[in-house]
Scaffold this active site. Structure first.
Site, PDB file in Angstrom:
ATOM      1  CG  ASN A 187      39.655  37.386  52.573  1.00 21.59           C
ATOM      2  OD1 ASN A 187      38.443  36.969  52.108  1.00 21.59           O
ATOM      3  ND2 ASN A 187      40.027  38.373  51.803  1.00 21.59           N
ATOM      4  CE  LYS A 211      32.201  51.989  46.121  1.00 17.00           C
ATOM      5  NZ  LYS A 211      33.141  52.304  45.048  1.00 17.00           N
ATOM      6  CG  PHE A 241      30.663  48.966  52.033  1.00  9.36           C
ATOM      7  CD1 PHE A 241      29.995  49.088  53.196  1.00  9.36           C
ATOM      8  CD2 PHE A 241      30.731  48.111  51.300  1.00  9.36           C
ATOM      9  CE1 PHE A 241      29.281  48.083  53.535  1.00  9.36           C
ATOM     10  CE2 PHE A 241      30.086  46.961  51.546  1.00  9.36           C
ATOM     11  CZ  PHE A 241      29.098  46.850  52.623  1.00  9.36           C
ATOM     12  CG  HIS A 293      32.252  36.810  51.370  1.00 10.65           C
ATOM     13  ND1 HIS A 293      31.772  36.241  50.348  1.00 10.65           N
ATOM     14  CD2 HIS A 293      33.167  37.774  51.207  1.00 10.65           C
ATOM     15  CE1 HIS A 293      32.624  37.064  49.190  1.00 10.65           C
ATOM     16  NE2 HIS A 293      33.329  37.738  49.886  1.00 10.65           N
ATOM     17  CD  GLU A 323      25.257  49.194  52.781  1.00  7.61           C
ATOM     18  OE1 GLU A 323      25.751  49.280  51.649  1.00  7.61           O
ATOM     19  OE2 GLU A 323      24.593  48.448  53.122  1.00  7.61           O
ATOM     20  CB  SER A 342      23.289  44.062  53.946  1.00  6.05           C
ATOM     21  OG  SER A 342      24.082  44.749  53.144  1.00  6.05           O
ATOM     22  CB  CYS A 389      38.668  41.320  53.654  1.00  4.02           C
ATOM     23  SG  CYS A 389      37.617  42.431  52.960  1.00  4.02           S
ATOM     24  CB  ALA A 444      25.959  39.753  46.491  1.00  2.00           C
ATOM     25  CG  HIS A 490      33.325  44.907  53.107  1.00  2.00           C
ATOM     26  ND1 HIS A 490      33.010  44.787  51.891  1.00  2.00           N
ATOM     27  CD2 HIS A 490      34.114  43.754  53.390  1.00  2.00           C
ATOM     28  CE1 HIS A 490      33.776  43.832  51.376  1.00  2.00           C
ATOM     29  NE2 HIS A 490      34.379  43.204  52.300  1.00  2.00           N
TER      30      HIS A 490
END
Lengths: 471, 138
Positions: A320, A470, A197, A394, A199, A375, A91, A396, A227
């Site tokens: 990850n 999303k 998402f 990575h 963005e 971000s 991810c 919030a 993401h």
């Protein structure tokens, strides 16, 4: 102000190293509110762990490993634990730079978000625009983002701006199960659901002009964050090997304090097979984000035509993953197996593993906030290599459970509130919207402040969302 | 008699399943997972809907339950079906054989990435009830 808290090695029987928590004091109560520190202590008990088990300020409870965790194991006989990488292998996040400023797109922002929603498949189980045959998927697993470039779904220039060049050579598709293949055939170029998402952001503030110049970022510029990860294929690889390790670990005389921390020595048969499969899944994820970039470029060109200019790639980071890296430990360079679960590489200036054009600045580190909040673009530092195996936060980090978020948030009102703030939302699910509400997350500003004060990354730019797409 | 309750977990979904028998515990756990995938589960007609036979062996009963659910989750994702019909043919501490009946769905409500072993412990309580927690990675 303190930013590092340490639980000494002897605090609990079985701890092999101390447990370290990077967080400002005002974040500690929230961190202690769930089981993440208990989980961190469990990580400190894994055989072969070096220096310390660590969590970043966006830490929260996971299953086995805490999310936001970093653990480096002695190479080659320390353990590898699929739970320390997570089910969504590789991810990660990538950032595309546009040549346009907000005022040049504001009239067409809604049209752009609708077009992005149409072009980039999202949602649970949604198939992509491509359906691969077995040979094509095998090549994706071997070649990563390069497969997209060779087949007309990517730009060769992107490859130099992807962590590890978008491919891990250790990948071997023969260790990826038939079920994982079945789940991967139709999912390339899809973002999935949950917190994944696309963005559209505006660069809100520049903190470091010199680094921003190298990163080619300027105030008011439009950028796009992506993401997502390895989708069902990666989930299946993790599921398969965590099951294998439940029984395999006893053959190596290993016990873990939590079944999800199942592990085997890296140099064992099962350890090598998992790592080869994990690398293949990581390659799928990099190819996935490259194909999504191709879809986004199509949507962008459709809306803005020749006036839109190029969307080029600043950087793509995995959060990850397990990587074989060299780090200074006990005054000497040692090879280690670095597990990053919800943690981003943050290599500093001069590191031989980052692209030449970032050698003076350190690598870009991308930190997405929650939906509707800021971000950040950070730069890696030598401090991170000294302190945290070249790693950083990575995102919030969740604060509220999904159930609690849904109880506190009414999705229709949330969408309207975000719209009033100038943020367009394209979401396939109101339920998913409520679960990902900003209230469910920690304050990303504090998370980033912590890593800046700790010297493991430095702030370059803040981004403000304008449109969120999303599942 | 079986009950399924949701427990607090920061990022994922955790349920507690209690049942009078081990068979019912497996039924309850499957029901719990299916209700995360889809809140309104369509009625399954076991004479008409697709079935497959599932056979799982595991080192202990906790692994058996988690592996059993994982295999069904994989089928759900691959075939986009909810397998809510369950007929257990044989169940021992480390072995299960069952027929699973599924019905196609348009979409799922939540993306269940995996059934985890974390917090899972299948046990018979002093009151004779069977229970376990299960954390699903969402």
């Amino acid at each position: 102000m303190p930013y590092l808290w340490e639980i000494p090695m002897g605090t609990r029987p079985g701890m092999l190293v101390p447990a370290q928590i990077y967080a400002l004091e005002e974040m500690i109560d929230a961190i202690l509110n769930d089981n993440s520190i208990e989980q961190l202590i469990h990580v400190s008990m894994l055989p072969g762990i070096m220096k310390a088990a660590m969590v970043m300020p966006d830490v929260h409870q996971g299953y086995g490993f805490p999310i936001g965790g970093i653990a480096a194991m002695r190479w080659p006989d320390g353990v590898i634990s699929p739970g320390g990488i997570g089910y969504d292998i590789n991810c990660g996040v990538r950032l595309l730079r546009s040549q346009l400023h907000e005022k040049q797109i504001s009239a067409q922002l809604e049209e752009l978000s609708v077009e992005l929603y149409k072009e980039v498949p999202s949602g649970i189980g949604k198939g992509g625009q491509l359906t691969l045959d077995r040979e094509q998927l095998t090549q994706v697993l071997k070649k990563g983002a390069l497969w997209a470039v060779e087949n007309g779904y990517g730009d060769r220039k992107d490859l130099q701006n992807i962590e590890s060049g978008g491919v891990l050579d250790f990948a071997d598709p023969q260790y990826v199960s038939e079920h994982a293949f079945q789940r991967g055939f139709a999912q390339l170029g899809t973002i999935g659901a949950g917190n994944h998402f696309v963005e559209v952001d505006r660069v809100e503030e520049i903190y470091d002009e010199e680094t921003a110049r190298v990163f080619q970022l300027q105030k008011g510029q439009i950028v796009i964050l992506i993401h997502t990860g390895s989708r069902g294929l990666g989930h299946q690889v993790a599921t398969d090997y965590i099951r294998i390790m439940q029984t395999a670990m006893s053959r190596y005389g290993l016990k873990s304090p939590d079944r999800e921390l199942a592990c085997v020595p890296f140099d064992s048969k099962e350890g090598q097979e998992y790592y080869k499969a994990m690398c293949a899944a990581a390659n799928f994820a990099w190819c996935n984000r490259e194909v999504i970039t191709w879809e986004i470029r199509k949507a962008w060109n459709k809306v803005f035509g020749e006036n839109g200019g190029k969307l080029d790639l600043l950087y793509d980071v995995a959060h990850n993953i397990a990587k074989i890296e060299e780090h200074h430990i006990d005054s000497k360079i040692q090879k280690v197996i670095v597990h990053r679960k919800g943690a981003t590489r943050a290599f500093g200036p001069g590191n031989k593993e980052i692209p030449a054009h970032f050698l003076q600045t350190g690598q870009p580190v991308l930190i997405p906030g929650s939906m509707g909040t800021n971000s950040y673009v950070l730069a890696g530092t030598r401090g991170s290599e000294d302190l945290t195996f070249g790693s950083c936060c990575h995102g919030a980090g969740r604060r509220l459970s999904r159930t609690a978020a849904k109880k506190q948030v009414e999705a229709v009102q949330l969408k309207k509130k975000l719209q009033d703030q100038g943020i367009h939302i394209q979401s396939g699910s109101f339920r998913g919207l409520a679960e990902e509400a900003p209230i469910a997350y920690k304050d990303v500003d504090l998370v980033v402040e912590t890593v800046q004060q700790a010297g493991i990354a430095k702030k370059v730019a803040k981004l403000r969302p304008l449109a969120v797409i999303k599942g | 008699m079986k009950t399924i309750t949701h427990e607090s977990h920061t990022a994922d979904v955790q349920i507690l399943v209690k049942a009078d028998t081990m068979e019912e515990l497996f039924e309850g756990a499957l029901d719990g997972m299916n209700r995360i995938l889809k809140a309104d589960i369509p009625e399954v007609n076991i004479t008409k809907n697709e079935k497959f036979e599932i056979e799982v062996g595991a080192p202990d009963q906790t692994c058996l339950l988690i592996d059993f659910l994982s295999d069904i989750l994989t089928e759900s994702h691959e075939k986009r079906r909810i397998y809510s019909g369950l007929k257990i043919l044989d169940l021992k501490t480390s072995y299960i054989k069952a027929c699973i009946y599924g019905i196609p769905v348009e979409s799922f409500d939540d993306d269940v990435k995996a059934v985890t072993y974390h917090m899972a412990k299948v046990e018979k309580r002093p009151d004779g009830k069977w229970q376990t927690s299960i954390v699903f990675d969402i």
